[in-house]
Write an enzyme that holds these catalytic residues in place. Structure first.
Site, short mmCIF file in Angstrom:
data_model
loop_
_atom_site.label_atom_id
_atom_site.label_comp_id
_atom_site.label_asym_id
_atom_site.label_seq_id
_atom_site.Cartn_x
_atom_site.Cartn_y
_atom_site.Cartn_z
N GLN A 291 67.03 47.57 87.79
CA GLN A 291 67.11 46.34 86.92
C GLN A 291 66.19 46.39 85.77
O GLN A 291 65.03 46.65 85.96
CB GLN A 291 66.74 45.22 87.93
CG GLN A 291 66.69 44.01 87.04
CD GLN A 291 66.04 42.80 88.02
OE1 GLN A 291 64.89 43.20 88.44
NE2 GLN A 291 66.63 41.64 88.04
N GLU B 242 71.49 36.52 95.55
CA GLU B 242 70.91 37.02 96.33
C GLU B 242 70.67 35.69 97.48
O GLU B 242 70.17 34.80 97.62
CB GLU B 242 69.40 37.03 96.08
CG GLU B 242 68.24 37.60 96.96
CD GLU B 242 69.17 38.93 97.83
OE1 GLU B 242 68.89 38.88 99.01
OE2 GLU B 242 69.56 39.85 97.03
#
Lengths: 360, 395
Positions: free
Chosen positions: B129, B247
């Site tokens: 990321q 998430e």
């Protein structure tokens, strides 16, 4: 897997919120505070008609025969409104005592009245069996002085945790009009509730069955009831503080734009949301998971009472000077949190129970 | 209210459990946070994810056309839970599985989905990321890594930092500034960068634990095809924010806290203090009970959120506290364990006299890293207050 309130429970919660917003405003709460008895008789009659007072009472006595989770939903909303009156002590705890331990005669005599609101019960429970200070002689005659009893002034009967002469826990029902029962009102810090000191001087009572196991059950039910009330009160303190922070301006901005206040509010949320699940689980366990019920109740009581006090503390602070005045309503919840924390055992006491019951 | 899983779900759980007992790599993988990350380690880590995927236990809720099984969220939760209980190695492709994959499913073009999703599942391509920069941590939207459009390419210049796994990643999902004139949230784009492109330099940073877990990544005229843009040009902030809510491994992380508590309890029982086990010390008992109550609350909180997911309710304020409370709780558990160890908590994890196999000194530090990473607790509180409670923004 379904861990949440049912549609019916969500509906009950919503209708309780609306009713209490209309009928139990803080102006009404203050009226009860200034009254002699510390209750709102009209509201009590109304909630009896709606079936709240008989929520857990069996149908044959006019109740709704619902469970402790439904009761917790109502108690949460009463905590949100800081509803004065004997509901929690009468319709949750004393009702449970009669349902579980009452003779047929006692059930006949009291449950219908609790359900329709014409009779009120309360309880005299010490926080643990070792602190029981009332002695029960043979035939159920009670002696003991200065026992703290919520709403003894309004009650028709008191469920008393006593100790028999051979040292066993003897749960006993005493009518408040019986000879040898003296009720003195105390000056209670929590103005939304009334507390009395009761003397039993060879007062005639009737034994309830169940002994120590009934006693434990009532402590668990009481702990969960107080935890549910705390959950609602905490939500209210948060709502009030956040609302105020959006309108009060300092340094040319709403104070809610400052991170110090945001973080205080966010910390209340972080305490509140997981705690909500503890209340649901503990209430559900009382009906459905007997082996877990006591430990779940201790966890809920320990956690909810701790975070309720912390939340009201912060909420007062977020209001600044106005929050310290008698005129502002926030102190009603600040003080109710104190009652909840102390009644039926402190957070430290319940954490110790969690450790004991967890085998460490 | 019904706390039981269905018979089919319980059978599924047992099947997962049996598979894990049989197949978890016996040694050498660590939990993905540590270990020497050489080529052999990387291959073993990829092989483990591929095995799990081939058994049908990765990305169960993804659409079938992209390699998923279109299952309800309960199955994925059961798998997550079992992975933690079995102490399975961390999945090397978890950034792709947890963050990029769901983002592409919502925002990607058909070509992007077909090109990238299958290789995320099999760990053929590992993703990292690219968000934080030296000057843009909590204030992520101030990021300055620049991508200029030249023909049908972006030319990227700038630097990312704290990039976990960049040293072995094949691809990066990255936020870049494509319009420096626009207000800061409106000039950002979300692009996919091949890490093997010329002009990329990865420099490892050593964490306070002593491990090399994250990196600096430098971009010097790095050419990225225009077709690697996800969502619209200059609307990357919206795409990135959607990713934040993907998430949802709540049950797994609650099980992780439960395991740490059990380990702490066992440690406290084994430590003698003043002639009795530490668990009999009234002050430490209070602390243990307090922690256990918080762990239990988070487990129930996870079940509540799973229920909401099954019922099709959008997550509300209750989901905003997960990161804040979960990571701080894990750090509190580790801190309590450090105190329980007394003098021995002065020892590094690899000293021969370190208690409990040296687990806690590392866990104590690493858990603090997780309080910071992905938005510090302070930022989480801002999010709860501003998005959850609608308190006014100060910025």
């Amino acid at each position: 897997m379904d861990f949440g309130l049912s549609d019916e429970q969500l509906q009950l919660k919503q209708s309780a919120r609306e009713l209490l917003a209309a009928e139990c405003s803080t102006a009404a709460v203050r009226k009860a505070m200034a009254s002699e008895d510390g209750t709102l008789p009209e509201l009590y009659r109304e909630i009896a008609k709606l079936g709240w007072t008989g929520l857990i009472v069996p149908e044959k006595f006019g109740g709704a025969a619902l469970g402790m989770l439904d009761m917790a939903v109502l108690l949460e909303e009463q905590g949100y409104a800081a509803m004065p009156g004997p509901f929690l002590f009468s319709s949750a705890v004393a009702a449970e005592a009669i349902i579980r331990g009452g003779s047929d005669e006692a059930r006949e005599k009291w449950l219908g009245g609790i359900a329709d609101g014409s009779a009120i019960g309360t309880v005299a429970l010490a926080e643990d069996a070792g602190s029981i200070a009332v002695v029960a002689k043979k035939g159920g005659r009670l002696s003991g002085r200065g026992i703290f009893v919520p709403y003894a002034n309004l009650a028709d009967f008191i469920v008393v945790a006593a100790r028999s002469e051979d040292g066993q826990v003897a749960m006993t029902l005493v009518e408040t009009k019986a000879a040898g029962v003296t009720i003195r009102m105390l000056k209670n810090l929590d103005l939304t509730r009334r507390l009395a000191a009761v003397d039993f001087d060879d007062a005639a009572g009737a034994s309830l069955s169940g002994g120590e196991s009934l006693y434990r059950r009532l402590l668990d039910v009481g702990a969960v009831a107080i935890a549910a009330d705390s959950l609602g009160g905490m939500q209210r303190a948060l709502d009030m503080a956040v609302d105020y922070s959006k309108v009060r301006e300092q340094f040319g901005k709403p104070i809610g734009s400052f991170q110090a206040l945001k973080h205080a509010a966010a910390e209340i949320v972080a305490d509140l949301e997981p705690a909500r699940s503890l209340v649901w689980y503990a209430a559900y366990a009382l009906d459905a998971i007997p082996s877990e019920a006591s430990r779940a109740a201790a966890m809920a009581k320990a956690r909810l009472c701790e975070v309720y006090s912390r939340a009201t503390d912060r909420a007062v602070l977020m209001h600044g000077g106005i929050g310290f005045t008698w005129e502002h309503d926030i102190h009603l919840w600040f003080k109710r949190a104190r009652f909840n924390e102390s009644y039926l055992g402190s957070p430290a006491y319940h954490r110790e129970r969690v450790a004991q019951l967890g085998g460490y | 209210m019904d706390l039981n899983f269905t018979r089919e779900e319980e059978e599924f759980r047992l099947k997962v459990r049996a598979f894990l007992e049989e197949n978890i790599p016996k040694s050498g993988l660590g939990d993905g946070r540590e270990g020497n990350q050489d080529k052999a380690w990387l291959e073993r880590a990829k092989a483990w994810q591929r095995k799990l995927y081939e058994a049908g236990y990765v990305a169960l809720a993804w659409p079938k056309e992209f390699g998923g099984q279109a299952m309800d969220p309960v199955r994925q939760s059961i798998v997550n839970d079992e992975l933690v209980r079995a102490k399975a190695p961390y999945l090397i492709g978890s950034s792709g599985l947890g963050m990029l994959g769901p983002t592409l499913i919502s925002w990607g073009t058909e070509e992007q989905k077909k090109r990238y999703l299958p290789k995320i599942l099999t760990a053929e391509e590992i993703w990292c990321q690219g968000y934080s920069e030296p000057g843009s941590g909590s204030d992520l939207a101030s990021l300055r890594t620049r991508a200029e459009t030249v023909g049908d390419e972006f030319v990227v210049n700038g630097q990312k930092v704290w990039t976990s796994g960049a040293q072995y990643s094949d691809m990066m999902f990255c936020l870049v500034r494509t319009d420096p004139e626009a207000p800061k949230h409106r000039g950002i784009s979300y692009i996919l960068i091949n890490m093997h492109t010329p002009g990329i330099t990865v420099r490892p940073l050593v964490q306070m634990t002593g491990d090399r877990g994250f990196n600096e990544v430098f971009f010097d005229n790095v050419r990225v095809p225009r077709k690697n843009l996800v969502g619209k040009l200059n609307e990357g902030w919206i795409v990135a924010n959607a990713t934040l809510f993907h998430e949802r491994n709540m049950l797994g992380s609650a099980s992780g806290s439960e395991q740490r508590f059990n380990r702490l309890l066992a440690l406290a029982k084994s430590v003698n203090r003043g002639g009795r086990p530490l668990t009999k010390d009234p002050v430490f008992r209070q602390r243990l009970a307090d922690l256990e109550i918080k762990v239990q609350a988070m487990r129930l909180h996870a079940m509540r959120q799973l229920t909401d997911q099954i019922r099709g309710r959008n997550p509300g304020i209750e989901a905003m506290i997960n990161k804040l409370v979960g990571t701080e709780l894990n750090h509190d558990l580790a801190t309590a364990a450090m105190e329980a160890m007394g003098d021995c908590s002065m020892l590094a994890r690899d000293d021969e006299r370190a208690l409990d196999k040296g687990y806690w000194p590392y866990e104590w530090m690493f858990s603090l890293g997780l309080v910071i990473g992905g938005g510090t607790s302070h930022i989480q509180k801002n999010i709860i207050a501003e998005r959850g409670l609608k308190m006014p923004k100060s910025r």
